[in-house]
Write an enzyme that holds these catalytic residues in place. Structure first.
Site, PDB file in Angstrom:
ATOM      1  N   CYS A  59      38.026  48.532  31.079  1.00 16.92           N
ATOM      2  CA  CYS A  59      38.213  50.433  30.070  1.00 16.92           C
ATOM      3  C   CYS A  59      38.873  50.656  30.756  1.00 16.92           C
ATOM      4  O   CYS A  59      39.324  51.981  30.136  1.00 16.92           O
ATOM      5  CB  CYS A  59      36.681  50.670  31.282  1.00 16.92           C
ATOM      6  SG  CYS A  59      35.325  50.043  32.106  1.00 16.92           S
ATOM      7  N   ASP A  73      30.292  50.980  35.584  1.00 12.38           N
ATOM      8  CA  ASP A  73      29.293  50.457  35.669  1.00 12.38           C
ATOM      9  C   ASP A  73      28.809  49.301  35.217  1.00 12.38           C
ATOM     10  O   ASP A  73      28.088  48.427  35.864  1.00 12.38           O
ATOM     11  CB  ASP A  73      28.442  51.252  34.768  1.00 12.38           C
ATOM     12  CG  ASP A  73      28.889  53.351  34.927  1.00 12.38           C
ATOM     13  OD1 ASP A  73      29.370  53.373  36.293  1.00 12.38           O
ATOM     14  OD2 ASP A  73      27.935  53.563  34.797  1.00 12.38           O
ATOM     15  N   CYS A 111      35.959  54.704  31.795  1.00  6.63           N
ATOM     16  CA  CYS A 111      34.863  54.305  31.790  1.00  6.63           C
ATOM     17  C   CYS A 111      33.626  55.884  31.752  1.00  6.63           C
ATOM     18  O   CYS A 111      33.615  57.039  32.518  1.00  6.63           O
ATOM     19  CB  CYS A 111      34.690  53.214  33.239  1.00  6.63           C
ATOM     20  SG  CYS A 111      33.285  52.315  33.180  1.00  6.63           S
ATOM     21  N   ASP A 112      32.518  55.454  31.809  1.00  7.14           N
ATOM     22  CA  ASP A 112      30.909  56.390  31.692  1.00  7.14           C
ATOM     23  C   ASP A 112      31.889  58.082  32.235  1.00  7.14           C
ATOM     24  O   ASP A 112      31.371  58.723  31.979  1.00  7.14           O
ATOM     25  CB  ASP A 112      29.777  55.627  32.483  1.00  7.14           C
ATOM     26  CG  ASP A 112      29.941  54.317  30.855  1.00  7.14           C
ATOM     27  OD1 ASP A 112      30.174  54.051  30.290  1.00  7.14           O
ATOM     28  OD2 ASP A 112      28.122  54.249  31.972  1.00  7.14           O
ATOM     29  N   CYS A 162      17.627  29.410  27.322  1.00 13.16           N
ATOM     30  CA  CYS A 162      19.122  28.792  27.316  1.00 13.16           C
ATOM     31  C   CYS A 162      19.363  28.005  28.657  1.00 13.16           C
ATOM     32  O   CYS A 162      19.037  28.327  29.241  1.00 13.16           O
ATOM     33  CB  CYS A 162      20.044  29.953  26.091  1.00 13.16           C
ATOM     34  SG  CYS A 162      20.130  30.957  28.319  1.00 13.16           S
ATOM     35  N   CYS A 185      33.780  50.363  27.147  1.00 13.97           N
ATOM     36  CA  CYS A 185      32.288  48.936  26.634  1.00 13.97           C
ATOM     37  C   CYS A 185      31.934  49.496  25.177  1.00 13.97           C
ATOM     38  O   CYS A 185      32.348  50.603  24.321  1.00 13.97           O
ATOM     39  CB  CYS A 185      30.607  49.464  27.515  1.00 13.97           C
ATOM     40  SG  CYS A 185      31.145  48.298  28.615  1.00 13.97           S
ATOM     41  N   GLU A 240      21.744  53.769  37.696  1.00 12.98           N
ATOM     42  CA  GLU A 240      21.274  53.181  35.959  1.00 12.98           C
ATOM     43  C   GLU A 240      20.334  51.246  35.973  1.00 12.98           C
ATOM     44  O   GLU A 240      21.185  50.902  37.157  1.00 12.98           O
ATOM     45  CB  GLU A 240      21.860  53.235  35.188  1.00 12.98           C
ATOM     46  CG  GLU A 240      22.932  54.012  35.029  1.00 12.98           C
ATOM     47  CD  GLU A 240      23.726  53.818  33.795  1.00 12.98           C
ATOM     48  OE1 GLU A 240      24.636  53.283  33.854  1.00 12.98           O
ATOM     49  OE2 GLU A 240      24.483  54.575  33.103  1.00 12.98           O
ATOM     50  N   SER A 283      21.053  52.415  31.812  1.00 11.41           N
ATOM     51  CA  SER A 283      22.668  52.758  31.201  1.00 11.41           C
ATOM     52  C   SER A 283      22.404  52.660  28.675  1.00 11.41           C
ATOM     53  O   SER A 283      21.596  52.842  28.584  1.00 11.41           O
ATOM     54  CB  SER A 283      22.927  51.027  30.971  1.00 11.41           C
ATOM     55  OG  SER A 283      23.928  51.411  30.379  1.00 11.41           O
TER      56      SER A 283
END
Length: 572
Positions: free
Chosen positions: A54, A86, A127-128, A180, A199, A449, A475
């Site tokens: 980021c 994050d 970033c956030d 999986c 993101c 978060e 988030s």
């Protein structure tokens, strides 16, 4: 080129007059000429680092902005601040640092600008929490400022579909469910994040990047350009040049970020199905400008906002697709046409929002942004809630959800780790309301978060079969019936602290209610027996944050804000 008079600019205190000879000697030591010392000083504040993709391009973008500042008659001065990313901090104790970092970023930019008497700011964040932190500093200092987002990551490709880091969080739950093999986890983690940038979905970073444009602090259609694109350098240069125009006009952030501008920003959060964190950061930014704008004000805007951008996690597309469809201004074009924006708000272009939007032509062929006349849903990208469980409010993202009501028995956990362990053990039952408490701003401390837990639930196929409630946060990447910011928080003795396993909780995201269906007399007995908890963080930055932080509905801020100012830095 504009000739600037420093008589009323902050940098006169470090560059003008015989008494400032010692200060000027430091600038000469760095090879700066007498002519350049006489120019306005522009802070290029970068949250760049090698902690996560980021932030890896931010320093280069800040350096590129120097050319624009110089061309327009200023002297650029670059410095860095921190970030806590994050995606890496998520799911462990490191996430307690995330929201705290927003305040540290704002404080560190403030201190650097104050200490060196800079006249303007171009801020770069990826970033956030670095986005609102940077914009909070601009509003606090109120010098001419432009916000530049570093840009989003391009989507990864896995099994012929676009993927993001959220798919990796969710495959952890899928693996835990035995659905999986571990080889699929490893294959996905290696391709989900293919390069530089934040993101890619409409998570917190892109939500706040949209806010930057909607509120007028960013250049038009600049923030959805992906980080790897070479045009990001041109945007940085343009921001450096434009901030000098703002210096000449003395057009400041608080002239731009009015109450109406905050309403525009809230509108864009809801219209894009953006992060619930927008309802935390907008009140915090408004606080820096002395504007009353809390969670309930944000929620009122949300109620009348059509959800029109088909973006992940609730929809199909990512930021790159949004950019190719025409960006934030394409979205604002249709909202303005329906009377849903205040077009007369000023922006960093020096023109109004409506004047900027007028230069955009609606593209009917793109698939990402719906016409506001024919939205994905008439309202409901993000919804505010209130009721007996949350007298001070709560918030939920409903974009892409099929179920808007939920009632079930509580399953209580006093920290995220215990809840995540229960998810991994597959002991959460369909129909339960998972309560994660003591994770609020004070109680956490730091209001973590919960993406690891919510994503694992989705991976197990339980995403909309349970509800999850917390006094912490979610988030922007979270999906499902996940309610955050419940207040008052458990550490303050809020109703969420009194819930017991088996209590019935009723949530109605259409009506905007969240209630604990327990008799008042029973709750009174529980309250009499309740004891405050002591967390593990009794020193250092997290302790100091817990002492000062206010409630989530008001932005989880740590100082009195502009209403208590005796002077504004810009006027020193």
């Amino acid at each position: 080129m504009t000739q600037f008079d420093k008589a009323k600019l902050p940098s006169r205190h470090v560059s003008v007059g015989p008494e400032r000879a010692p200060h000027r000697s430091y600038y000469y030591a760095m090879g700066i000429s007498e002519e350049d010392i006489a120019k306005p000083f522009v802070a290029l504040a970068s949250a760049g680092n090698n902690s996560a993709p980021c932030n890896t391009t931010l320093d280069a973008q800040a350096d590129a902005a120097q050319a624009g500042v110089i061309q327009a008659g200023g002297m650029p001065r670059r410095f860095n601040t921190i970030t806590v990313t994050d995606g890496i901090a998520m799911g462990h104790q490191g996430m307690k640092s995330s929201l705290v970092s927003r305040e540290v970023i704002a404080d560190s930019v403030e201190l650097s600008v104050r200490g060196h008497c800079y006249d303007a700011i171009v801020g770069f964040a990826g970033c956030d929490k670095s986005l609102p932190g940077m914009m909070m500093a601009m509003l606090r200092l109120n010098v001419p400022s432009i916000f530049v987002y570093g840009g989003s990551i391009l989507p990864g490709r896995f099994h012929d579909r676009d993927v993001t880091v959220v798919d990796v969080f969710e495959v952890v739950g899928k693996y835990a469910a035995g659905a999986c093999p571990i080889s699929e986890v490893h294959a996905l983690e290696k391709v989900a994040c293919p390069g530089h940038g934040a993101c890619g979905g409409q998570y917190t970073a892109n939500t706040m990047a949209c806010v930057g444009e909607a509120i007028g602090l960013s250049l038009p259609n600049s923030n959805m350009v992906p980080a790897p694109y070479t045009s990001r350098e041109q945007i940085a240069v343009a921001a450096g040049a434009q901030v000098m125009d703002l210096v000449a006009r003395q057009l400041r952030p608080r002239d731009i970020c009015t109450r109406q501008a905050f309403e525009n920003a809230a509108r864009i959060v809801a219209a894009t199905g953006g992060s619930t964190n927008g309802a935390l950061h907008l009140p915090a930014m408004a606080h820096e400008a002395g504007i009353d704008f809390d969670l309930f004000d944000v929620a009122e805007i949300f109620k009348t906002t059509p959800y029109i951008a088909d973006l992940k996690p609730g929809g199909q597309y990512v930021a790159k697709d949004m950019y190719e469809a025409g960006g934030v201004y394409m979205l604002m074009k249709t909202l303005l046409a329906e009377g849903l924006l205040h077009g007369d708000c000023l922006t960093v272009t020096g023109r109004t929002l409506a004047e900027n939007i007028d230069e955009v032509t609606w593209n009917p062929d793109q698939k990402v942004i719906y016409d506001a006349k024919a939205p994905i849903t008439p309202t409901g990208g993000v919804v505010g809630l209130r009721g007996s469980l949350a007298p001070d409010g709560a918030i939920v993202k409903v974009a892409g959800m099929h179920r808007l009501q939920f009632e079930g028995p509580a399953r209580c956990f006093d920290c995220e780790e215990d809840a995540f362990a229960a998810v991994e053990e597959r002991s959460i039952r369909e129909g339960e309301v998972v309560v994660i408490r003591y994770e609020g701003p004070k109680g956490g401390p730091g209001m973590r978060e919960m993406l690891s837990t919510t994503a694992a639930l989705y991976g197990l196929g339980m995403g909309e079969k349970v509800a999850l409630i917390t006094d912490g946060r979610f988030s922007g990447a979270t999906r499902g019936f996940c309610i955050g910011h419940v207040g008052p928080e458990a550490a303050e003795g809020g109703p969420i602290a009194l819930v017991e396993d088996g209590d019935t909780i009723r949530i109605d995201a259409e009506a905007g209610t969240i209630d604990l269906l327990v008799d008042d007399a029973v709750l009174a007995d529980r309250r009499a027996a309740w004891q405050p908890r002591v967390n593990d963080y009794q020193s250092g930055a997290l302790w100091r944050y817990a002492q000062n932080v206010g409630p989530a509905y008001a932005g989880a801020v740590t100082h009195p804000g502009a209403k208590m100012e005796k002077h504004v830095y810009a006027d020193i």
